[in-house]
Design a protein around this motif. Structure first.
Motif, mmCIF file in Angstrom:
data_model
loop_
_atom_site.group_PDB
_atom_site.id
_atom_site.type_symbol
_atom_site.label_atom_id
_atom_site.label_comp_id
_atom_site.label_asym_id
_atom_site.label_seq_id
_atom_site.Cartn_x
_atom_site.Cartn_y
_atom_site.Cartn_z
ATOM 1 N N TYR A 22 4.823 -20.430 25.100
ATOM 2 C CA TYR A 22 6.022 -20.059 25.851
ATOM 3 C C TYR A 22 7.064 -21.152 25.679
ATOM 4 C CZ TYR A 22 4.551 -23.347 29.559
ATOM 5 O OH TYR A 22 4.175 -24.463 30.258
ATOM 6 N N SER A 68 -0.982 -15.352 32.563
ATOM 7 C CA SER A 68 0.316 -15.451 33.233
ATOM 8 C C SER A 68 0.120 -15.780 34.708
ATOM 9 C CB SER A 68 1.083 -14.137 33.090
ATOM 10 O OG SER A 68 0.383 -13.074 33.703
ATOM 11 N N GLU A 85 4.832 -16.677 31.374
ATOM 12 C CA GLU A 85 4.099 -15.773 30.479
ATOM 13 C C GLU A 85 4.301 -16.208 29.038
ATOM 14 O OE1 GLU A 85 5.843 -11.807 30.045
ATOM 15 O OE2 GLU A 85 7.539 -12.452 31.288
ATOM 16 N N ASN A 137 -2.298 -9.451 36.126
ATOM 17 C CA ASN A 137 -1.343 -10.403 35.566
ATOM 18 C C ASN A 137 -0.709 -11.206 36.702
ATOM 19 O OD1 ASN A 137 1.172 -9.106 36.512
ATOM 20 N ND2 ASN A 137 0.704 -7.502 35.020
#
Length: 330
Positions: A22, A68, A85, A137
């Motif tokens: 990320y 995440s 994420e 998530n």
């Protein structure tokens, strides 16, 4: 020794390859925050997870994330929520949103729906759906926690929900706090005798709830904070008119929680609050923890013997309940 070092190097290389990359680029409208430290913190625990220096009106975070998670970006005391994420994310600080990733797009869409919701019940349903759609998530645990906050669940009801939730939800810091608060709320429910607490106050004195409650007078206690808009409205629109009518016969007490003392004093002057307010030396949470209070304003009515007669009522409902109970004592 060489063999051990080789094993460690391989392990570190494998660890660095875990998860997705990320990159989070945060931009600011001007250079006023240059030199400040921007933090990414865990939304659940508040733990600092990453940091970057703001330079040339920008802060950049890079790393890998295996799963995440909901986080907060904190800069100079201000904060905003977003999902870390595996994606390249862009955050315009003044807009308060992250874009560029699927989960953050979902979060932004949910924010829009929440703003359009007309009632707290509708908002609670939105959080429930968000949890159901994102159980595995970073959005799921966050939405689950807010669903708990929007509902007055008992310990048993929370336990039933957790039995159907993914493994690990039960260990979340915020979920554990919700369970503890539900337990406290059961021990301070309507009909129970008051539970005492002490506050080391800003003026150097220690004050207890028992200094006011159970002394032979009715007490209406308002748990509030200066930054809370609904708290300020309730003081102006409901409590002050009640005080004008009943102030000579009833003890009114403010309990400033989750607030900086200097901000509380400013609000007292602005709102022209005529009754006593318990103000801690620092921001205090113990009173709300003891009474299982998740949101403010929260108003509790105690009878002359210290029994809890009502709690959590506001506006016209509070006035009607207050005057009904006091009329019985005439």
């Amino acid at each position: 020794m060489k063999k051990i070092l080789s094993v460690l190097i391989i392990a570190l290389m494998l660890a660095s390859c875990n998860g997705k990359k990320y990159k989070i680029v945060v931009t600011f409208t001007d250079a006023s925050l240059d030199g400040s430290v921007a933090y990414i913190t865990s939304y659940d625990s508040g733990e600092n997870l990453d940091s970057a220096i703001v330079k040339d009106s920008c802060a950049v975070f890079e790393g890998r994330v295996k799963q995440s998670y909901m986080s907060r970006l904190v800069v100079n005391g201000k904060r905003m929520a977003f999902v870390v994420e595996g994606a390249d994310l862009s955050i315009k600080w003044e807009e308060g949103r992250a874009t560029g990733g699927e989960l953050n797009d979902r979060l932004n869409a949910l924010d829009d729906q929440l703003e359009s919701a007309e009632t707290e019940e509708q908002q609670a349903e939105l959080f429930l759906k968000a949890y159901q759609d994102n159980r595995d998530n970073g959005i799921g645990p966050w939405a689950f926690n807010y669903y708990l906050m929007y509902n007055d669940f008992s310990v048993g009801q929370i336990d039933s929900l957790l039995n159907l939730a993914p493994e690990g939800y039960r260990n979340l810091v915020r979920v554990q706090k919700a369970i503890n608060q539900a337990k406290c709320k059961e021990t301070t429910a309507v009909g129970k005798k008051f539970t005492d607490f002490a506050v080391d106050c800003f003026d150097g004195k220690t004050r207890r709830l028992s200094d006011y409650v159970g002394k032979g007078e009715w007490v209406i206690a308002d748990f509030w904070a200066s930054w809370c808009g609904p708290c300020r409205n309730e003081i102006q629109q409901t409590l002050k008119p009640l005080y004008e009518k009943w102030g000579e016969k009833v003890t009114f007490l403010g309990i400033a929680v989750w607030d900086e003392p200097k901000d509380t004093y400013t609000a007292i002057e602005e709102l022209e609050i005529p009754w006593e307010v318990m103000i801690g030396k620092t921001k205090i949470e113990e009173p709300t923890n003891i009474y299982g209070i998740l949101g403010i304003p929260h108003i509790i009515l105690f009878d002359p013997q210290g029994k809890i007669i009502s709690r959590g009522l506001q506006g016209e409902e509070l006035v009607a309940d207050f005057e009904k109970n006091l009329s019985k004592q005439k």
